[in-house]
Design an enzyme around this catalytic site. Structure first.
Site, PDB file in Angstrom:
ATOM      1  N   ASP A  34       7.871  -7.376  22.919  1.00 22.00           N
ATOM      2  CA  ASP A  34       6.626  -6.560  22.002  1.00 22.00           C
ATOM      3  C   ASP A  34       7.134  -5.746  21.156  1.00 22.00           C
ATOM      4  O   ASP A  34       7.742  -4.765  21.426  1.00 22.00           O
ATOM      5  CB  ASP A  34       5.982  -6.006  23.285  1.00 22.00           C
ATOM      6  CG  ASP A  34       4.988  -6.669  24.042  1.00 22.00           C
ATOM      7  OD1 ASP A  34       4.257  -7.398  23.321  1.00 22.00           O
ATOM      8  OD2 ASP A  34       5.344  -6.661  25.248  1.00 22.00           O
ATOM      9  N   GLY A 149       1.182  -2.307  31.832  1.00 26.27           N
ATOM     10  CA  GLY A 149       0.505  -1.608  33.076  1.00 26.27           C
ATOM     11  C   GLY A 149      -0.789  -1.228  32.943  1.00 26.27           C
ATOM     12  O   GLY A 149      -1.356  -0.671  33.841  1.00 26.27           O
ATOM     13  N   ASP A 179      -2.424 -12.046  27.332  1.00 26.94           N
ATOM     14  CA  ASP A 179      -1.320 -10.722  27.627  1.00 26.94           C
ATOM     15  C   ASP A 179      -2.027  -9.516  27.649  1.00 26.94           C
ATOM     16  O   ASP A 179      -2.900  -8.853  26.988  1.00 26.94           O
ATOM     17  CB  ASP A 179      -0.781 -10.701  25.894  1.00 26.94           C
ATOM     18  CG  ASP A 179       0.265  -9.702  25.995  1.00 26.94           C
ATOM     19  OD1 ASP A 179       0.631  -9.128  27.014  1.00 26.94           O
ATOM     20  OD2 ASP A 179       0.787  -9.462  24.708  1.00 26.94           O
TER      21      ASP A 179
END
Ligand code: DX5
Ligand code: ZN
Length: 219
Positions: A34, A149, A179
């Protein structure tokens, strides 16, 4: 067959290499990188992700799945092309003209790397339809990009279904990646909607048994 791409965004530096080896043994299919520039999203992971991607390119043959969350992909693309990832994804929200979007797509493809267009939860499938014939994958963000999260936003899976329907109707051979917020509970709906590449970060990394976590996503 679904594939799992483990996001290493929240991985601490100290035991990163051990975790990378453990993830390979646990049968992750790819490593999801990322890259965030502090502009398109608040966080800046430019150095950390370059470091992790470079390390991975030396220690594994598994694919790197590079997800650019950056305003200006041109600044970073060459150094990542050199690492020969399996996929490079970039956000349609960062590309205002068709010309620039096609240029980015072609640069990635010319280097024998698969290209994906990523879309935020607020972006519709309609906005990317014209590019679908030219890409290998669409990355549907199932959370607002920026951090790991978070909870999956259920409405984003309606877009996965819509995309899947469109792809089948037009007979395109492309992957659908989801995602954000993928875990043992949400994965079933994501797969049913049509996703076949699953990014998972916190669910896998926070689990005490990586192998079990990854296999829970694949079954
Ligand atoms: C969010 C990133 C994701 C994230 C996934 O902006 O693109 O790849 O790390 O993490 P989890 O699985 O924890 O939502
Ligand atoms: Zn990502």
């Amino acid at each position: 067959m679904v594939r799992v791409s483990t996001s290493i965004l929240t991985q601490e530096k100290e035991d990163a290499v051990k975790t990378f080896y453990d993830l390979e043994v646990a049968h992750t299919d790819m490593f999801h990188i990322d890259v965030m520039d502090g502009k398109f999203v608040e966080k800046n992971t430019i150095e950390l992700m370059k470091d992790y991607a470079t390390t991975l390119s030396h220690i594994t043959n598994l694919g790197l799945d590079v997800h650019f969350m950056v305003e200006n992909i041109e600044e970073f693309i060459d150094e990542y092309i050199d690492l020969n990832p399996e996929y490079i994804s970039f956000h349609i929200e960062t590309s205002k003209t068709k010309e620039r979007t096609m240029e980015i797509i072609n640069t990635i493809k010319e280097n024998d790397i698969k290209v994906a267009i990523a879309i935020n939860p607020d972006t519709s499938i309609e906005d990317i339809k014209e590019y679908i014939p030219y890409v290998h994958m669409v990355l549907v963000m199932t959370v607002v990009p920026g951090k790991g999260g978070q909870k999956l936003i259920p409405e984003t899976l309606d877009k996965v279904s819509e995309l899947k329907k469109f792809i089948e109707q037009e007979n395109y051979d492309i992957d659908i990646e989801v995602d954000g917020g993928i875990n043992a509970e949400t994965v079933e709906q994501a797969k049913q909607a049509g996703a076949n590449v699953l990014v998972a970060g916190s669910y896998v990394l926070n689990s005490s048994n990586l192998k079990e976590a990854i296999s829970n996503l694949k079954k």
